[in-house]
Design a protein around this motif. Structure first.
Motif, mmCIF file in Angstrom:
data_model
loop_
_atom_site.group_PDB
_atom_site.id
_atom_site.type_symbol
_atom_site.label_atom_id
_atom_site.label_comp_id
_atom_site.label_asym_id
_atom_site.label_seq_id
_atom_site.Cartn_x
_atom_site.Cartn_y
_atom_site.Cartn_z
ATOM 1 N N UNK A 1 0.831 -1.206 0.000
ATOM 2 C CA UNK A 1 0.000 0.000 0.000
ATOM 3 C C UNK A 1 0.865 1.255 0.000
ATOM 4 N N UNK A 2 1.935 1.213 0.766
ATOM 5 C CA UNK A 2 2.814 2.383 0.831
ATOM 6 C C UNK A 2 3.328 2.738 -0.562
ATOM 7 N N UNK A 3 3.744 1.718 -1.307
ATOM 8 C CA UNK A 3 4.277 1.964 -2.650
ATOM 9 C C UNK A 3 3.220 2.602 -3.550
ATOM 10 N N UNK A 4 2.006 2.054 -3.476
ATOM 11 C CA UNK A 4 0.937 2.571 -4.341
ATOM 12 C C UNK A 4 0.601 4.021 -3.986
ATOM 13 N N UNK A 5 0.487 4.266 -2.675
ATOM 14 C CA UNK A 5 0.127 5.623 -2.227
ATOM 15 C C UNK A 5 1.241 6.619 -2.545
ATOM 16 N N UNK A 6 2.462 6.173 -2.363
ATOM 17 C CA UNK A 6 3.595 7.072 -2.643
ATOM 18 C C UNK A 6 3.657 7.433 -4.127
ATOM 19 N N UNK A 7 3.275 6.469 -4.965
ATOM 20 C CA UNK A 7 3.241 6.746 -6.397
ATOM 21 C C UNK A 7 2.209 7.843 -6.696
ATOM 22 N N UNK A 8 1.025 7.735 -6.069
ATOM 23 C CA UNK A 8 -0.004 8.775 -6.233
ATOM 24 C C UNK A 8 0.498 10.124 -5.725
ATOM 25 N N UNK A 9 1.144 10.070 -4.566
ATOM 26 C CA UNK A 9 1.644 11.303 -3.954
ATOM 27 C C UNK A 9 2.639 11.991 -4.892
ATOM 28 N N UNK A 10 3.541 11.186 -5.414
ATOM 29 C CA UNK A 10 4.564 11.726 -6.292
ATOM 30 C C UNK A 10 3.939 12.333 -7.551
ATOM 31 N N UNK A 11 2.954 11.634 -8.089
ATOM 32 C CA UNK A 11 2.257 12.161 -9.264
ATOM 33 C C UNK A 11 1.601 13.499 -8.923
ATOM 34 N N UNK A 12 0.979 13.560 -7.745
ATOM 35 C CA UNK A 12 0.333 14.796 -7.301
ATOM 36 C C UNK A 12 1.318 15.950 -7.186
ATOM 37 N N UNK A 13 2.512 15.634 -6.685
ATOM 38 C CA UNK A 13 3.541 16.673 -6.554
ATOM 39 C C UNK A 13 3.999 17.125 -7.938
ATOM 40 N N UNK A 14 4.289 16.142 -8.788
ATOM 41 C CA UNK A 14 4.812 16.473 -10.120
ATOM 42 C C UNK A 14 3.801 17.248 -10.962
ATOM 43 N N UNK A 15 2.506 17.027 -10.686
ATOM 44 C CA UNK A 15 1.498 17.700 -11.497
ATOM 45 C C UNK A 15 0.985 18.974 -10.845
ATOM 46 N N UNK A 16 1.614 19.350 -9.752
ATOM 47 C CA UNK A 16 1.242 20.611 -9.114
ATOM 48 C C UNK A 16 -0.061 20.563 -8.343
ATOM 49 N N UNK A 17 -0.549 19.358 -8.059
ATOM 50 C CA UNK A 17 -1.765 19.247 -7.244
ATOM 51 C C UNK A 17 -1.399 19.467 -5.779
ATOM 52 N N UNK A 18 -0.313 18.841 -5.349
ATOM 53 C CA UNK A 18 0.184 19.033 -3.987
ATOM 54 C C UNK A 18 1.361 19.998 -4.038
ATOM 55 N N UNK A 19 1.354 20.943 -3.111
ATOM 56 C CA UNK A 19 2.480 21.873 -3.057
ATOM 57 C C UNK A 19 3.260 21.622 -1.772
ATOM 58 N N UNK A 20 4.394 22.222 -1.687
ATOM 59 C CA UNK A 20 5.161 22.243 -0.450
ATOM 60 C C UNK A 20 5.605 20.877 0.032
#
Lengths: 368, 179
Positions: free
Chosen positions: A289-308
């Motif tokens: 689960x950690x791997x899957x969630x981290x992949x989503x997180x990383x995508x969110x960061x790279x696409x500017x959805x998550x900041x900071x």
């Protein structure tokens, strides 16, 4: 030790550093296999012969002071490491499981930033590895080539005019080179395009494989693309082909990300935030689960959805939440249930430390 | 993408095998790959090539039962490396050479294997600077010869003559080194 201090010492340059195209390419690696002339390959070498290989490399390193990229390198013998220490080196991709578990007189020469690791008495006498963050296979080859030239001044390699550099396994013979890039392809995976992409890659003589996850899964949407052919092509051709194909993969992934934003923006945002929620709140989390969630997180960061949040959080946490690392940080042996708890703690701490650092720097983060 | 064997798990292993010049693609999940004994090159870690190699070697017609009988009556002729003692039979089982002399000892038998794995049998890459001198010179001569024919075709005879002299001096250098 605080997590921050721990990671400062624990992480290699490839996990922390920023490289070109690092929104998609996590790391680039080039490995060169070499053997010393006049000694059997490690599989058949006697203990005395294997220890002679280590000694010769060690002698060569004496003059490394004149060679800046190896100046502060350290030779570490497998026999001097605990099981856990070896495991951590494997998880950081600095040594192979084979060197850690099965080698006789196995050793590794590590540069200070851990970008260079030279395995001794693995399947071949010497395996020079250069591991860089982001998309820089050419640069990795340039350094590996320099290291190879430098060693060759002092050591006589097993080489034949017909077959090139002679290796223990016939799949490495010739150039002895294995170049690879680790790519993060979440958008292509979500839009189910990998089944079309992978056959095209294998057709040009490259191999693709999911790198994390046991059994049938490719966890975290992380794939390794590498050359299969080592004989009959020049090193530069091999590297250029890999780089060319990787560039196309990057382009496809970028297009897929663009289409995701245009087509299902709110669903994407929801997925990213849900995963962020789980990672920052969960008390027990499996490696899968950690791997899957981290992949989503990383995508969110790279696409500017998550900041900071630093984009390297994924690179770091993928390695740091592996069993060896968790136990190293806990300074204790942990069973798999304990590891799931520790993993959740590690991720929360890492994400929290990220937030608190931003607060100090910029005041309260303005999360959209 | 689904595994082509079980059709259930997603495929994580993708590669192309070239057998007798014919390309076959494989897309397998790790479980099926293990079951089939399909190990692959290029991957550090849990995958190793040796089972696949044994498969490749055993496909070779010369390595049939008949051949083994022949070898029984003419023991070790060309089939054993005199330096490390590894036999070709052992090599074909473990997929690894024992020492650098095995390449010479097994000689031409290895060509079909190299062709299957790499599509080539001759090294074209880097040459050691210190010990690879002769090969470097020979490659330079070949390069210069190609250049010279190009010049001649373009009727650039002066340049071609210079190249010819350079080729001669390199060839003399080779002759002086013996061989």
């Amino acid at each position: 030790m605080s997590l921050k201090r721990f990671t400062e010492h624990a992480l290699s340059e490839w996990m922390r550093g920023k490289g070109p195209q690092s929104d998609i390419v996590i790391s680039s690696r080039v490995r060169v296999a070499r053997n010393l002339s006049g000694l059997p390959f490690p599989m058949l070498a006697t203990s005395a012969q294997s220890s002679q290989v280590v000694r010769r490399v060690e002698e060569a390193l004496q003059s490394a002071k004149e060679f800046p990229i190896l100046a502060k390198a350290e030779l570490i013998r497998m026999d001097d490491l605990s099981e856990l220490e070896k495991r951590v080196l494997v998880e950081k991709h600095l040594i192979s499981p084979h060197l850690a578990e099965e080698s006789r007189h196995g050793a590794v020469v590590l540069s200070k930033d851990e970008a260079i690791s030279i395995m001794i008495n693995e399947e071949d006498h010497i395996r020079i590895q250069v591991l860089y963050p982001g998309f820089q296979p050419q640069e990795a080859w340039r350094i590996a080539n320099q290291l190879d030239d430098w060693f060759e001044k002092q050591l006589t390699y097993a080489f034949s005019e017909q077959t090139g550099y002679l290796t223990s396994c016939p799949t490495n013979v010739g150039t002895g080179i294995r170049a690879s890039v680790m790519v993060h392809l979440p958008a292509l995976a979500m839009t189910n395009q990998l089944p079309r992409l992978f056959p095209a890659i294998t057709q040009v003589g490259l191999a693709v494989r999911g790198i994390y996850g046991e059994g049938s899964e490719a966890l975290g949407n992380l794939y390794q693309v590498s050359n299969q052919v080592t004989l009959g092509q020049q090193e530069e051709e091999i590297i250029d082909k890999l780089a060319g194909v990787a560039k196309q993969m990057i382009q496809h992934e970028q297009n897929a990300r663009q289409r995701l934003v245009e087509g299902s923006s709110i669903q994407l945002e929801d997925r990213v935030y849900r995963s962020y929620g789980v990672l920052s709140q969960a008390r027990v989390i499996s490696s899968k689960e950690a791997m899957e969630r981290l992949s989503d997180l990383r995508l969110g960061i790279d696409m500017g959805i998550l900041h900071d949040i630093d984009a390297n959080v994924m690179n770091e946490l993928i390695v740091m939440t592996q069993p060896g690392f968790l136990q190293q940080y806990a300074r204790a042996r942990l069973d798999s249930q304990e590891r799931d708890v520790r993993r959740a703690v590690m991720i929360r701490e890492r994400l929290h430390h990220e937030e608190s650092e931003d607060e100090q720097l910029k005041g309260r983060p303005d999360t959209k | 993408m689904q595994c082509q064997e079980c059709g259930k798990q997603s495929a994580t292993l993708h590669y192309t095998k070239i057998i007798n010049g014919e390309k076959t693609e494989f897309h397998l999940c790790e479980a099926c790959a293990r079951e089939k004994g399909e190990q692959m090159p290029g991957i550090d870690g849990s995958f190793s090539i040796h089972n696949l190699l044994s498969g490749l070697l055993n496909l070779e017609p010369s390595f049939s039962e008949g051949q083994q009988q022949v070898r029984d009556t003419t023991p070790s002729k060309g089939a054993r490396c005199s330096t490390c003692g590894l036999t070709y039979t052992q090599f074909s089982k473990i997929g690894r050479f024992g020492c650098s002399d095995c390449y010479q000892a097994f000689g031409d038998r290895l060509d079909p294997l190299f062709r299957r794995v790499h599509g080539h049998t001759t090294h074209r890459g880097k040459v050691p600077h210190r010990t690879g001198g002769r090969l470097k010179i020979r490659r330079e001569v070949e390069e210069l010869k190609r250049d010279m024919s190009r010049r001649i075709e373009n009727e650039e005879f002066e340049e071609a003559a210079q190249l010819r002299d350079r080729i001669r001096s390199l060839q003399e250098k080779l002759a002086n080194q013996g061989g």
